[in-house]
Scaffold this motif. Structure first.
Motif, PDB file in Angstrom:
ATOM      1  N   SER A  12      -2.048   0.430  26.132  1.00 50.21           N
ATOM      2  CA  SER A  12      -1.741   0.336  24.715  1.00 50.21           C
ATOM      3  C   SER A  12      -0.670   1.364  24.386  1.00 50.21           C
ATOM      4  O   SER A  12      -0.756   2.515  24.799  1.00 50.21           O
ATOM      5  CB  SER A  12      -3.007   0.607  23.909  1.00 50.21           C
ATOM      6  N   ASN A  74     -11.848  -2.665  24.755  1.00 45.72           N
ATOM      7  CA  ASN A  74     -11.745  -1.800  23.579  1.00 45.72           C
ATOM      8  C   ASN A  74     -12.461  -2.370  22.358  1.00 45.72           C
ATOM      9  O   ASN A  74     -11.990  -2.262  21.235  1.00 45.72           O
ATOM     10  CB  ASN A  74     -10.272  -1.520  23.250  1.00 45.72           C
ATOM     11  N   GLU A 135      -5.044   5.756  15.916  1.00 42.66           N
ATOM     12  CA  GLU A 135      -6.059   6.556  16.584  1.00 42.66           C
ATOM     13  C   GLU A 135      -5.878   8.032  16.263  1.00 42.66           C
ATOM     14  O   GLU A 135      -4.777   8.492  15.958  1.00 42.66           O
ATOM     15  CB  GLU A 135      -5.949   6.367  18.109  1.00 42.66           C
ATOM     16  N   GLN A 139      -8.688  10.537  20.294  1.00 41.41           N
ATOM     17  CA  GLN A 139      -8.722   9.187  20.847  1.00 41.41           C
ATOM     18  C   GLN A 139      -7.490   8.924  21.710  1.00 41.41           C
ATOM     19  O   GLN A 139      -7.578   8.273  22.752  1.00 41.41           O
ATOM     20  CB  GLN A 139      -8.817   8.150  19.729  1.00 41.41           C
ATOM     21  N   ARG A 143      -7.482   8.012  25.608  1.00 40.27           N
ATOM     22  CA  ARG A 143      -6.766   6.833  26.113  1.00 40.27           C
ATOM     23  C   ARG A 143      -5.835   7.222  27.255  1.00 40.27           C
ATOM     24  O   ARG A 143      -5.757   6.534  28.275  1.00 40.27           O
ATOM     25  CB  ARG A 143      -5.983   6.160  24.983  1.00 40.27           C
TER      26      ARG A 143
END
Length: 190
Positions: A12, A74, A135, A139, A143
């Motif tokens: 992402s 997710n 985010e 976060q 990730r």
């Protein structure tokens, strides 16, 4: 099947949506369609041009056989419409925004699939995720840590994974993708 499935994947924030948007028309000129995924998030969400459905609608579609490929990641469900099989059978190539975690299953259904892993330097990815604003910093760090754990080899089974760096100018990444599609999706003349 006469067409080839091009399976784009990457973390992402790596720029998959931007790459797909920028390459859509040039890919079409090469006989390659870009499919819209079905995702269980609202259509108003920022991001890719996808079909947003409720979890119930998604499950109904999955149960009805509406997806050629589907997976969860997710906290969301993703589906690739089964119409890609018609496109592939008619000789059209198809690019899908896939999942790294679902690649092995996708290869089982489409053994000639062409995997493309979009990569980006961690510093660039961190900045992109921060600017996106979806985010928290914690976060984002989590990730990035998960992305570091995913190390794709040079191949999955017999399918070589093509790495495409998107840390620089998007136009350069588009040009490299198009060159690879021209080469890799060309019919085998042996």
């Amino acid at each position: 099947m006469d067409g080839r499935l091009i399976y784009l994947m990457g973390p992402s924030g790596s720029g998959k949506d931007s790459l797909i948007d920028a390459a859509r028309e040039p890919l079409r000129a090469l006989g390659c369609d870009v499919v819209r995924r079905v995702i269980t998030r609202s259509a108003e969400s920022v991001g890719e041009e996808a079909v947003g459905v409720t979890p119930q609608e998604f499950e109904q579609r999955r149960s009805a056989g509406d997806f050629a490929l589907s997976w969860q990641a997710n906290g969301l469900s993703y589906g690739i419409p089964v119409q890609i099989d018609q496109w592939l059978q008619s000789g059209r190539h198809v690019l899908v925004n896939g999942s790294r975690g679902h690649l092995a299953e996708a290869l089982q259904r489409y053994p000639t699939l062409l995997p493309v892993l979009l990569t980006v330097r961690d510093d660039v990815l961190r900045e992109r995720l921060f600017r996106r604003g979806r985010e928290t910093l914690a976060q984002i760090d989590a990730r990035l840590a998960r992305n570091a754990l995913f190390v794709a080899g040079d191949a999955v089974g017999d399918a070589p994974v093509h790495r495409l760096d998107n840390s620089g100018a998007l136009a350069d990444t588009v040009a490299r993708l198009l060159a690879w599609v021209r080469l890799s999706a060309a019919p085998d003349r042996t």
